[in-house]
Design an enzyme around this catalytic site. Structure first.
Site, mmCIF file in Angstrom:
data_model
loop_
_atom_site.group_PDB
_atom_site.id
_atom_site.type_symbol
_atom_site.label_atom_id
_atom_site.label_comp_id
_atom_site.label_asym_id
_atom_site.label_seq_id
_atom_site.Cartn_x
_atom_site.Cartn_y
_atom_site.Cartn_z
ATOM 1 N N TYR A 137 32.850 30.004 8.560
ATOM 2 C CA TYR A 137 33.820 30.929 7.731
ATOM 3 C C TYR A 137 35.254 30.783 8.385
ATOM 4 C CZ TYR A 137 36.330 35.241 6.415
ATOM 5 O OH TYR A 137 37.172 35.964 5.961
ATOM 6 N N ASP A 234 38.818 25.112 13.778
ATOM 7 C CA ASP A 234 39.093 26.601 13.809
ATOM 8 C C ASP A 234 38.570 27.116 15.008
ATOM 9 O OD1 ASP A 234 38.939 29.380 13.244
ATOM 10 O OD2 ASP A 234 37.990 28.984 11.247
ATOM 11 N N LYS A 262 42.056 36.290 16.949
ATOM 12 C CA LYS A 262 41.337 37.324 17.629
ATOM 13 C C LYS A 262 41.872 37.240 19.252
ATOM 14 C CE LYS A 262 37.572 36.445 14.536
ATOM 15 N NZ LYS A 262 37.846 37.828 13.700
#
Length: 452
Positions: A137, A234, A262
């Site tokens: 994702y 990513d 994050k």
């Protein structure tokens, strides 16, 4: 009328993100967070292993981060012009720590970082195609919003997470199997001249934890270099949570661009995109740069202060040693627990991340392997954990996290609760209402016939 009911009157579904409305927990309203815990409006206390999908590596409301944010807010607001000292200090540290980063731009989210990475790759190469991997994702934008958690009959063809995506956008994305070097080499043999970028989670944590082989990551680097394509890591999840230099510093494979988010700010809304200077210089943040880059809140003083405080603590205190030790303990003792219960399970993860798949071994290497996971047992035991004051997100394949605030006593509680929750689920049977517990796939767009 409860707060949850009031929320559903004025907020679609009662939540502000598609993965926060949890079947079986639609009445949950969070009132307070601290350290390894959160409390709801009914006064119930939970040891939190979901951890907001992973940002609070230091724990909720870390006092040093909170103090830094308060200090910054007392002297500096958002001006929307020029640069602040904090932005410079943060960019310098990211360039120092992460092997691939020579220059960096700040965003508010990881999704924005991956969006800009792909736009940049297409701009500098003049090419159309993007390669992603089943189970990974990379955010909400159309080019990569497909083939994350897919039903078995949708693996091997385009499986968008949303309607409203143009078919021609999906057609420009090739979806390959993770950990399959041969598939990567074949894709480049057939399409290499038109591949702008390969984007990958070095560990696909959005489906728990698929650990990469060294050959797979090296193949990505070799094929991108040979074809002149841009390799994008990513590291929104893996960056800082697994190492100060990101997972790339452990794997020894250096991408061209790296997306972060994050854990970079311990829960503050901040992301970053960094990489080779010759690529980053194409952004319009440099006068004359042809690739547009903007964002009112990019480099906001509060998230920047949070990130600087987080990095300071990660560099000065044994954060990674602590969470890695607890992670090793959790994985080892959960494995022993399932063996004692006679439950086929694979306990895997990396560092502070752990997940139990209820299926025979060995450890999974690709999303295809995860189709054997017993979804009813996976979701069911996590629903029962709530009854014991332990919270792991009861959605299929979702990972769990440890923080610097978690203790061995917390792990003891987790193990006891897991024993009880799994035993009860086996006795009573798993839930039958599994609709909406496997998210991020299956949107009906009329593009299902398109092969990956």
């Amino acid at each position: 009328m409860t707060l949850a009911e009031r929320a559903r009157r004025v907020i679609p579904g009662g939540v502000n993100s598609g993965q926060r409305s949890i079947p079986g927990l639609t009445g949950l309203v969070v009132a307070r967070t601290a350290g390894s815990r959160f409390w709801d409006t009914e006064g119930r206390e939970f040891t939190d292993y979901h951890a907001a999908f992973g940002p609070p590596l230091l724990g909720h409301n870390d006092p040093d981060v909170a103090a830094a944010v308060a200090e910054a807010g007392g002297r500096l607001g958002l001006t929307g012009v020029a640069v602040t000292e904090g932005e410079v200090l943060l960019a310098e540290q990211l360039a120092e720590l992460i092997p691939s980063v020579e220059q960096v731009l700040l965003t508010s989210t990881g999704s924005e970082a991956t969006f800009h990475a792909l736009r940049l790759a297409r701009a500098v190469t003049g090419r159309r195609l993007v390669v992603k991997f089943q189970g990974c994702y990379h955010g909400w934008h159309d080019a990569v919003s497909l083939n994350v958690i897919s039903a078995p009959d949708r693996v091997g063809r385009h499986d968008p997470t949303s309607t409203g995506i143009l078919p021609e956008v999906l057609d420009a994305t090739l979806v390959l199997r993770f950990n399959d070097p041969a598939a990567v080499r074949q894709a480049f043999a057939e399409h290499g001249a038109d591949i702008a970028a390969v984007i990958v989670e070095p560990i696909p944590h959005n489906v728990g934890a698929l650990l990469p082989t060294g050959e797979f990551l090296r193949t990505l680097r070799e094929e991108c270099t040979a074809a002149g394509s841009v390799l994008v890591f990513d590291e929104v999840i893996t960056g800082f949570r697994h190492a100060l230099g990101g997972y790339q510093s452990l794997a020894g494979v250096v991408p061209d661009l790296t997306a972060l988010g994050k854990a970079i700010g311990n829960g503050a809304p901040i992301g970053a995109l960094g990489g080779r200077a010759d690529l980053m210089q194409h952004f319009s943040s440099r006068p004359g740069g042809p690739v547009f880059f903007a964002g009112t809140y990019n480099g906001h003083p509060a998230p920047v202060a949070a990130a600087l405080a987080t990095l300071r603590k990660l560099r000065e205190q044994p954060v990674h040693e602590h969470v890695f030790r607890l992670g090793d303990r959790v994985r080892t003792e959960l494995d022993a627990l399932y063996r004692r219960l006679g439950v086929p399970a694979v306990v895997t993860g990396f560092g502070s991340v752990f997940v139990s798949y209820f299926m025979p071994g060995p450890a999974p290497l690709s999303y295809d392997d995860l189709l054997a996971n017993d979804t009813a047992l996976f979701v069911g035991y996590r629903r029962h954990l709530v009854e014991h004051g332990v919270f792991e997100l009861p959605l299929n394949l979702k990972r769990s996290h440890l923080s610097y605030a978690h203790t061995d006593a917390d792990v003891d509680r987790l193990l006891e609760a897991t024993d009880a929750a799994v035993t009860r689920t086996l006795r009573d049977g798993g839930p039958s209402d599994l609709a909406h517990t496997s998210t991020m796939g299956g949107a009906a767009t009329g593009t299902g016939a398109h092969r990956c």
